[in-house]
Design an enzyme around this catalytic site. Structure first.
Site, PDB file in Angstrom:
ATOM      1  N   THR A  43      53.332  48.212  47.455  1.00 21.59           N
ATOM      2  CA  THR A  43      54.466  49.036  47.016  1.00 21.59           C
ATOM      3  C   THR A  43      55.265  49.505  48.230  1.00 21.59           C
ATOM      4  O   THR A  43      54.685  49.768  49.283  1.00 21.59           O
ATOM      5  CB  THR A  43      53.934  50.278  46.268  1.00 21.59           C
ATOM      6  OG1 THR A  43      53.182  49.838  45.139  1.00 21.59           O
ATOM      7  CG2 THR A  43      55.062  51.185  45.785  1.00 21.59           C
ATOM      8  N   GLY A  44      56.573  49.612  48.064  1.00 17.19           N
ATOM      9  CA  GLY A  44      57.399  50.196  49.129  1.00 17.19           C
ATOM     10  C   GLY A  44      58.577  49.299  49.483  1.00 17.19           C
ATOM     11  O   GLY A  44      58.733  48.200  48.951  1.00 17.19           O
ATOM     12  N   SER A  45      59.390  49.782  50.412  1.00 18.88           N
ATOM     13  CA  SER A  45      60.621  49.061  50.739  1.00 18.88           C
ATOM     14  C   SER A  45      60.335  47.738  51.462  1.00 18.88           C
ATOM     15  O   SER A  45      61.087  46.774  51.299  1.00 18.88           O
ATOM     16  CB  SER A  45      61.531  49.954  51.595  1.00 18.88           C
ATOM     17  OG  SER A  45      60.863  50.375  52.754  1.00 18.88           O
ATOM     18  N   GLY A  97      52.694  47.089  52.703  1.00 19.25           N
ATOM     19  CA  GLY A  97      53.200  47.767  53.891  1.00 19.25           C
ATOM     20  C   GLY A  97      52.238  48.862  54.329  1.00 19.25           C
ATOM     21  O   GLY A  97      51.122  48.992  53.821  1.00 19.25           O
ATOM     22  N   ASP A  99      52.319  53.058  56.396  1.00 17.76           N
ATOM     23  CA  ASP A  99      53.076  54.119  57.071  1.00 17.76           C
ATOM     24  C   ASP A  99      52.698  54.185  58.539  1.00 17.76           C
ATOM     25  O   ASP A  99      53.532  54.540  59.370  1.00 17.76           O
ATOM     26  CB  ASP A  99      52.814  55.456  56.368  1.00 17.76           C
ATOM     27  CG  ASP A  99      53.278  55.403  54.924  1.00 17.76           C
ATOM     28  OD1 ASP A  99      54.474  55.133  54.713  1.00 17.76           O
ATOM     29  OD2 ASP A  99      52.451  55.566  54.015  1.00 17.76           O
ATOM     30  N   GLU A 118      46.930  51.058  45.255  1.00 19.95           N
ATOM     31  CA  GLU A 118      46.938  50.147  46.408  1.00 19.95           C
ATOM     32  C   GLU A 118      45.515  49.895  46.896  1.00 19.95           C
ATOM     33  O   GLU A 118      45.132  48.759  47.185  1.00 19.95           O
ATOM     34  CB  GLU A 118      47.792  50.741  47.534  1.00 19.95           C
ATOM     35  CG  GLU A 118      49.273  50.727  47.187  1.00 19.95           C
ATOM     36  CD  GLU A 118      50.159  51.445  48.195  1.00 19.95           C
ATOM     37  OE1 GLU A 118      51.357  51.195  48.181  1.00 19.95           O
ATOM     38  OE2 GLU A 118      49.650  52.267  48.978  1.00 19.95           O
TER      39      GLU A 118
HETATM   40  C1  5RP Z   1      53.304  53.224  49.335  1.00 23.41           C
HETATM   41  C2  5RP Z   1      52.845  52.769  50.676  1.00 23.41           C
HETATM   42  C3  5RP Z   1      53.799  51.952  51.471  1.00 23.41           C
HETATM   43  O1  5RP Z   1      53.176  50.741  51.788  1.00 23.41           O
HETATM   44  C4  5RP Z   1      54.155  52.688  52.706  1.00 23.41           C
HETATM   45  O2  5RP Z   1      54.651  53.967  52.359  1.00 23.41           O
HETATM   46  C5  5RP Z   1      55.200  51.933  53.528  1.00 23.41           C
HETATM   47  O3  5RP Z   1      56.402  51.920  52.825  1.00 23.41           O
HETATM   48  P1  5RP Z   1      57.723  51.253  53.385  1.00 23.41           P
HETATM   49  O4  5RP Z   1      57.482  49.784  53.414  1.00 23.41           O
HETATM   50  O5  5RP Z   1      58.771  51.672  52.398  1.00 23.41           O
HETATM   51  O6  5RP Z   1      57.966  51.813  54.757  1.00 23.41           O
HETATM   52  O7  5RP Z   1      51.759  53.033  51.120  1.00 23.41           O
HETATM   53  O8  5RP Z   1      52.391  54.096  48.738  1.00 23.41           O
END
Ligand code: 5RP
Length: 239
Positions: A43-45, A97, A99, A118
């Site tokens: 999940t995520g951008s 992805g 953080d 996840e």
């Molecule tokens: C979502 C996550 C994402 O993988 C993480 O926040 C990274 O997000 P992005 O690709 O938008 O930077 O753990 O719960």
């Protein structure tokens, strides 16, 4: 601990934007999708870029197991079948992805509030392929506030437990109400931690009553990280 290689992506004469770096690694992840096998999708951008790319090879896979309602919606919009985690015994890869990612492939995840699903989908996969832009690489986890999904009635005590170890836990809000996860629970973001022993930390916090999931991924750490840099996609392999 970590070995590195560069892909053949053409270096750019100017610095790439974070969005362009995400596109690069999202596309590079296609190489790890195993034809004929279900793929685990995070999940995520950054993952959204991977999902877009996955659309182009959808005929090569039976479908995906998704870690959030948001990713499920995107996958289905591209004509990719999505099954529940319980319906698929095993996944060759989970692509997601992060953080933050440390030099051993341990990660902080949950910035997008999807950490519980996840971790569940990652646990079903043979390999975790992390896709991230270079800003996510850190020497020690903890600069990014640590997401922790909690049962609402335990929130006050868990905030105190984090305070006792030097962390400042803040309830994540959606407007003027606590954010509610896909699992109907709440989220804390814990500031001020330095997580230099991720395995021990994950074990400890996971045992606190009322913690659903802690956003440290050490037991489900990345096997490979495709890191988007101005010099192209670097492949970090963690033993
Ligand atoms: C979502 C996550 C994402 O993988 C993480 O926040 C990274 O997000 P992005 O690709 O938008 O930077 O753990 O719960």
């Amino acid at each position: 601990m970590v070995s590195m290689s560069n892909s053949s992506s053409t270096p750019s004469p100017r610095a790439l934007t974070q969005d362009e770096l995400k596109t690069l690694v999202g596309q590079a992840a296609l190489e790890y999708v195993v034809p004929g096998e279900w793929v685990g999708v995070g999940t995520g951008s950054t993952v959204n870029k991977f999902i877009e790319a996955l659309g182009s090879i959808r005929h090569k896979i039976p479908g995906a197991v998704s870690s959030s309602l948001a990713s499920t919606e995107r996958l289905r919009a591209l004509g990719i079948e999505v099954r529940e985690a319980n319906e698929v015994d095993w996944l060759a890869v989970y692509i997601d992805g992060a953080d933050e990612i440390d030099p051993r492939g341990c990660m902080i995840k949950g910035g997008g509030a999807a950490l519980t699903r996840e971790k569940i989908v990652a646990a079903q996969a043979e390999r975790f392929i992390c896709i991230a832009d270079a800003s996510k690489q850190v020497p020690v986890l903890g600069k990014f506030p640590l997401p922790v999904e909690v049962i609402p009635m335990a929130t006050t005590r868990i905030i105190s437990q984090f305070a006792a170890m030097g962390g400042r836990a803040v309830l994540r809000m959606a407007g003027d109400k606590p954010l509610v996860t896909d699992n109907g629970q709440h989220l804390l973001d814990v500031h001020g931690l330095k997580i230099d022993k991720p395995l021990g930390f994950e074990s400890l916090i996971s045992q606190w009553p009322g913690v659903v999931t802690v956003g440290v991924f050490a037991f489900q750490r990345a096997n490979i990280c495709l890191l988007g840099t101005d010099a192209g996609v670097q492949t970090l392999r963690f033993d």
